[in-house]
Design a protein around this motif. Structure first.
Motif: not given
Length: 143
Positions: A45-46, A34-40, A42-43
């Motif tokens: 990884e950063e 989901t988009e939420e998992e993708l954002e998480q 990415q965070l």
């Protein structure tokens, strides 16, 4: 009897896993995140990259402090770095070779390639010498 004992030991654990799968505790089992998992992700990884850069900066700072301390000890006891010692040895070897060849009575030793070339030249000169001795005999005999 053995199956009954195994069922008693493992039964509760298997049922708890089954129950978790039924209630959705194991997470989303679909292939698409989901988009939420993708954002998480990415965070995360950063954050990892930031931690890595901080770790590298800390390591570089510690290494600079170590090198500063090493140099202080070298100065205190009059020690030299390995690179300086190797450079001095190379310079000494070069000057020694130059001084030895300058005062030598005989010539420098030949390399294996030079020796091979000299042997070939010598072989040719021996053949020429023998042929020069045989030529007058051939002329007299008429061969």
């Amino acid at each position: 009897m053995a199956s009954m004992a195994a069922k008693m030991i493992l039964g509760d654990k298997i049922n708890s896993v089954k129950g978790a799968a039924m209630t959705g505790e194991l997470g989303n089992l679909t292939d698409k995140p989901t988009e939420e998992e993708l954002e998480q992700a990415q965070l995360i990884e950063e954050a990892r990259q930031e931690q890595e850069s901080e770790r590298k900066a800390k390591h570089d700072k510690m290494e600079a402090e170590r090198e500063k301390e090493r140099q202080r000890i070298r100065d205190k006891y009059g020690l030299k770095k390995k690179e300086e010692i190797e450079k001095e040895k190379a310079e000494e070897a070069a000057s020694l070779a130059a001084s030895q060849s300058a005062g030598r009575i005989s010539r420098d030793k030949k390399s294996p390639a030079e020796m091979q070339a000299a042997m070939e030249d010598e072989d040719e000169s021996i053949v020429d010498t023998v042929m020069s001795y045989l030529q007058p005999i051939r002329d007299k005999l008429g061969i």
